[in-house]
Structures are given as C-alpha cells and as structure tokens.
Design a protein around this motif. Structure first.
Motif, PDB file in Angstrom:
ATOM      1  N   ASN A   5       0.860  -1.191   0.000  1.00  0.00           N
ATOM      2  CA  ASN A   5       0.000   0.000   0.000  1.00  0.00           C
ATOM      3  C   ASN A   5       0.894   1.237   0.000  1.00  0.00           C
ATOM      4  O   ASN A   5       1.606   1.499   0.982  1.00  0.00           O
ATOM      5  CB  ASN A   5      -0.915  -0.005   1.227  1.00  0.00           C
ATOM      6  CG  ASN A   5      -2.036   1.007   1.120  1.00  0.00           C
ATOM      7  OD1 ASN A   5      -2.110   1.784   0.172  1.00  0.00           O
ATOM      8  ND2 ASN A   5      -2.920   1.012   2.104  1.00  0.00           N
ATOM      9  N   ILE A  56       1.434   5.093   0.264  1.00  0.00           N
ATOM     10  CA  ILE A  56       0.676   6.103   0.997  1.00  0.00           C
ATOM     11  C   ILE A  56       1.328   7.484   0.870  1.00  0.00           C
ATOM     12  O   ILE A  56       2.537   7.623   1.038  1.00  0.00           O
ATOM     13  CB  ILE A  56       0.565   5.706   2.487  1.00  0.00           C
ATOM     14  CG1 ILE A  56      -0.178   4.358   2.610  1.00  0.00           C
ATOM     15  CG2 ILE A  56      -0.146   6.791   3.294  1.00  0.00           C
ATOM     16  CD1 ILE A  56      -0.136   3.763   3.990  1.00  0.00           C
ATOM     17  N   ASN A  78      -3.106  11.221  -1.733  1.00  0.00           N
ATOM     18  CA  ASN A  78      -3.336  10.127  -2.675  1.00  0.00           C
ATOM     19  C   ASN A  78      -3.735  10.674  -4.049  1.00  0.00           C
ATOM     20  O   ASN A  78      -4.744  10.275  -4.635  1.00  0.00           O
ATOM     21  CB  ASN A  78      -4.407   9.170  -2.152  1.00  0.00           C
ATOM     22  CG  ASN A  78      -4.527   7.871  -2.953  1.00  0.00           C
ATOM     23  OD1 ASN A  78      -5.592   7.304  -3.068  1.00  0.00           O
ATOM     24  ND2 ASN A  78      -3.426   7.409  -3.519  1.00  0.00           N
ATOM     25  N   SER A 124       1.777   8.554  -4.790  1.00  0.00           N
ATOM     26  CA  SER A 124       1.313   7.230  -4.356  1.00  0.00           C
ATOM     27  C   SER A 124       0.683   6.451  -5.511  1.00  0.00           C
ATOM     28  O   SER A 124       0.854   5.232  -5.616  1.00  0.00           O
ATOM     29  CB  SER A 124       0.328   7.362  -3.192  1.00  0.00           C
ATOM     30  OG  SER A 124      -0.675   8.316  -3.477  1.00  0.00           O
ATOM     31  N   SER A 159      -2.996   2.037  -3.133  1.00  0.00           N
ATOM     32  CA  SER A 159      -2.533   3.361  -2.716  1.00  0.00           C
ATOM     33  C   SER A 159      -3.608   4.019  -1.870  1.00  0.00           C
ATOM     34  O   SER A 159      -4.787   3.682  -1.955  1.00  0.00           O
ATOM     35  CB  SER A 159      -2.184   4.238  -3.922  1.00  0.00           C
ATOM     36  OG  SER A 159      -3.341   4.576  -4.660  1.00  0.00           O
ATOM     37  N   GLY A 160      -3.168   4.965  -1.048  1.00  0.00           N
ATOM     38  CA  GLY A 160      -4.104   5.690  -0.202  1.00  0.00           C
ATOM     39  C   GLY A 160      -3.439   6.942   0.351  1.00  0.00           C
ATOM     40  O   GLY A 160      -2.244   7.171   0.162  1.00  0.00           O
ATOM     41  N   LYS A 162      -8.573   7.273   1.392  1.00  0.00           N
ATOM     42  CA  LYS A 162      -7.722   7.166   2.567  1.00  0.00           C
ATOM     43  C   LYS A 162      -7.044   5.788   2.575  1.00  0.00           C
ATOM     44  O   LYS A 162      -7.565   4.823   1.997  1.00  0.00           O
ATOM     45  CB  LYS A 162      -8.528   7.381   3.840  1.00  0.00           C
ATOM     46  CG  LYS A 162      -9.053   8.809   4.005  1.00  0.00           C
ATOM     47  CD  LYS A 162      -9.717   9.019   5.349  1.00  0.00           C
ATOM     48  CE  LYS A 162      -8.705   8.953   6.480  1.00  0.00           C
ATOM     49  NZ  LYS A 162      -9.314   9.271   7.801  1.00  0.00           N
ATOM     50  N   TYR A 163      -5.913   5.732   3.238  1.00  0.00           N
ATOM     51  CA  TYR A 163      -5.139   4.485   3.213  1.00  0.00           C
ATOM     52  C   TYR A 163      -5.896   3.313   3.833  1.00  0.00           C
ATOM     53  O   TYR A 163      -5.648   2.157   3.487  1.00  0.00           O
ATOM     54  CB  TYR A 163      -3.784   4.667   3.899  1.00  0.00           C
ATOM     55  CG  TYR A 163      -3.854   4.924   5.388  1.00  0.00           C
ATOM     56  CD1 TYR A 163      -3.951   3.883   6.305  1.00  0.00           C
ATOM     57  CD2 TYR A 163      -3.800   6.226   5.885  1.00  0.00           C
ATOM     58  CE1 TYR A 163      -4.022   4.115   7.668  1.00  0.00           C
ATOM     59  CE2 TYR A 163      -3.862   6.473   7.244  1.00  0.00           C
ATOM     60  CZ  TYR A 163      -3.967   5.417   8.137  1.00  0.00           C
ATOM     61  OH  TYR A 163      -4.030   5.658   9.483  1.00  0.00           O
ATOM     62  N   ASP A 164      -6.848   3.616   4.741  1.00  0.00           N
ATOM     63  CA  ASP A 164      -7.610   2.536   5.363  1.00  0.00           C
ATOM     64  C   ASP A 164      -8.997   2.368   4.742  1.00  0.00           C
ATOM     65  O   ASP A 164      -9.885   1.760   5.336  1.00  0.00           O
ATOM     66  CB  ASP A 164      -7.736   2.772   6.866  1.00  0.00           C
ATOM     67  CG  ASP A 164      -8.382   4.117   7.216  1.00  0.00           C
ATOM     68  OD1 ASP A 164      -8.675   4.910   6.294  1.00  0.00           O
ATOM     69  OD2 ASP A 164      -8.584   4.382   8.413  1.00  0.00           O
ATOM     70  N   ASN A 219      -8.859  -0.955   0.151  1.00  0.00           N
ATOM     71  CA  ASN A 219      -7.492  -1.377   0.442  1.00  0.00           C
ATOM     72  C   ASN A 219      -7.475  -2.533   1.445  1.00  0.00           C
ATOM     73  O   ASN A 219      -8.473  -2.784   2.118  1.00  0.00           O
ATOM     74  CB  ASN A 219      -6.695  -0.189   0.990  1.00  0.00           C
ATOM     75  CG  ASN A 219      -6.380   0.832  -0.089  1.00  0.00           C
ATOM     76  OD1 ASN A 219      -6.437   0.528  -1.268  1.00  0.00           O
ATOM     77  ND2 ASN A 219      -6.067   2.050   0.313  1.00  0.00           N
ATOM     78  N   ALA A 271       3.309  -0.922   4.255  1.00  0.00           N
ATOM     79  CA  ALA A 271       2.915   0.476   4.044  1.00  0.00           C
ATOM     80  C   ALA A 271       4.147   1.240   3.573  1.00  0.00           C
ATOM     81  O   ALA A 271       5.126   1.361   4.312  1.00  0.00           O
ATOM     82  CB  ALA A 271       2.375   1.078   5.333  1.00  0.00           C
ATOM     83  N   ILE A 324       0.125   2.841  11.202  1.00  0.00           N
ATOM     84  CA  ILE A 324      -0.737   2.391  10.102  1.00  0.00           C
ATOM     85  C   ILE A 324      -1.329   1.052  10.508  1.00  0.00           C
ATOM     86  O   ILE A 324      -0.636   0.029  10.560  1.00  0.00           O
ATOM     87  CB  ILE A 324       0.053   2.241   8.784  1.00  0.00           C
ATOM     88  CG1 ILE A 324       0.728   3.554   8.391  1.00  0.00           C
ATOM     89  CG2 ILE A 324      -0.874   1.754   7.675  1.00  0.00           C
ATOM     90  CD1 ILE A 324      -0.214   4.666   8.043  1.00  0.00           C
TER      91      ILE A 324
END
Length: 224
Positions: free
Chosen positions: A66, A68, A72, A76, A99-100, A150-152, A156, A163, A177
């Motif tokens: 992922n 980050i 984003n 990323s 990606s996030g 967002k990464y979360d 994802n 990460a 993360i």
C-alpha cells in the motif's frame, strides 16, 4: 517472445520478461529505464522493500503493498501503478499494489495524462470530483484501479501488507498504520510544486520516470 531490454537488467531477467505482452508504446517507454542510474543511497532506501517482497516470495505468500501519501493524488498512484507493472514485467506472482492517503482528494489529471503518454491504456471508469480510472499495461491483464482514497479505505487491504510512505508529510503525520506488517519510507519529491508552470509536464514525467526506475529496480532484485 518479445523482449524489452531495460538497461541494467541482468541476463536472467531479460530472458523471463514480456510474457505479459505490454502495450507497444509502453514497451518502448521502458527502454528509458536504466537500473544502473539508481544510486547507492536510493538502493539502501529501497532495500527493505526488496527484503519484504523476497520474504513473501520465499514463503509462497501473497504480496500486498500500500503506497501512501498525504492526498493520494500523485506520487502514491505513480508508485502503485509502476510497481504493479514491474511485478508483471518480472513475473513476480501474487503481487497486489494499492494506494491511499491521509485524506481523500482526487487523482491529479496530469498523472493520468503522463501515464497515458508513457503507453498505458487509461480509461475513465467514473467521472466527478474524485474520478475513477483504470490503468492497463497489457491487453490481457487486469487494470490497476486508481482513485483518491484514505489508506484505510475498504478498497485497500485490512492487514498483511507493507505500508510504503511516499511523502515525508504522510510519514511524519501517520505514526501508526493499522494492519501494516511493515512500514517503509520511500519518499519522492512532489511534482505538485510545478503545477501551472511551463515545467509542469516535464517535471511530472521526470518524477514518473524516477518512480518507474526504482520500482523496476526493486522487482529486478527478487529471486524466484
């Protein structure tokens, strides 16, 4: 079998590449990649990612990465797309790149334009304030889906991933993360500072080529 000769690629890797039959323009673009241009300093920064991927390959496990960055929107996405392409190029199986950001904005249009110019087939799956793109590197391969999140985000992985912090702001602003097995800072200068200047397109191309070269270097080091 077609072969793309990336400068600095060892003979073993030259012999295994291109079963994916990359799009012709993209294959031609890859000739700009010179793995020998990766400095020793950058190799040290990239080494933890090499080791993470190699460990997964050795243990026959899926590889989730992922990438980050704060919004984003640029670095990323470039990292995600080039890494997925490099994995296919070197036939490293079970690689899933994401990606996030620390916040969701939109994928910057110059990124999509740059990748289209590099030879990707870029499709707009959904328009709007945060458009969804599909980036294809080969006609018979699954596209990389690109949109700001967002990464979360539920798109994802929740766990068992590396990460990769592609900007210092995200690296400093996200001390934790959730779900990440490993956190690796691999930061790149932001081409955003050249937006709305005569150098914009040139600087996006420069950053994209750097990211492509380094992601290809990483996957060239993996032993199957």
């Amino acid at each position: 079998m077609d072969v793309v000769n990336i400068s600095g690629t060892n003979k073993r890797n030259i012999m295994i590449v291109e079963k994916t039959h990359l799009y012709p323009v993209l294959s031609e673009y890859l000739k700009n990649i010179n793995l020998n241009s990766v400095t020793n300093e950058r190799k040290e920064i990239l080494q933890p990612l090499v080791e993470y991927i190699q460990n997964k390959v050795d243990n026959q496990k899926q590889i989730r990465i992922n990438f980050i960055c704060t919004h984003n929107s640029r670095r990323s996405h470039l990292s995600q797309i080039w890494a997925q392409t490099a994995a296919a190029f070197f036939q490293i199986d079970n690689v899933f790149c994401y990606s996030g950001g620390t916040e969701a904005t939109a994928l910057f249009p110059m990124v999509a334009k740059n990748l289209a110019n590099s030879g990707f087939n870029v499709l707009t799956a959904m328009s709007g304030d945060n458009p969804v793109y599909a980036f294809k590197y080969a006609s018979n391969e699954h596209p990389v889906i690109g949109f700001s999140k967002k990464y979360d985000d539920e798109f994802n992985p929740e766990g068992e991933f590396a990460a990769i912090m592609t900007c210092s702001q995200a690296d400093g602003g996200c001390p934790f993360i959730a779900g990440a097995e490993k956190r690796i800072p691999i930061t790149f200068d932001d081409p955003k500072e050249f937006d709305n200047t005569p150098l914009q397109e040139e600087k996006y191309q420069e950053r994209s080529l750097q990211i492509a070269t380094e992601m290809f270097f990483v996957f060239s080091q993996i032993k199957k």
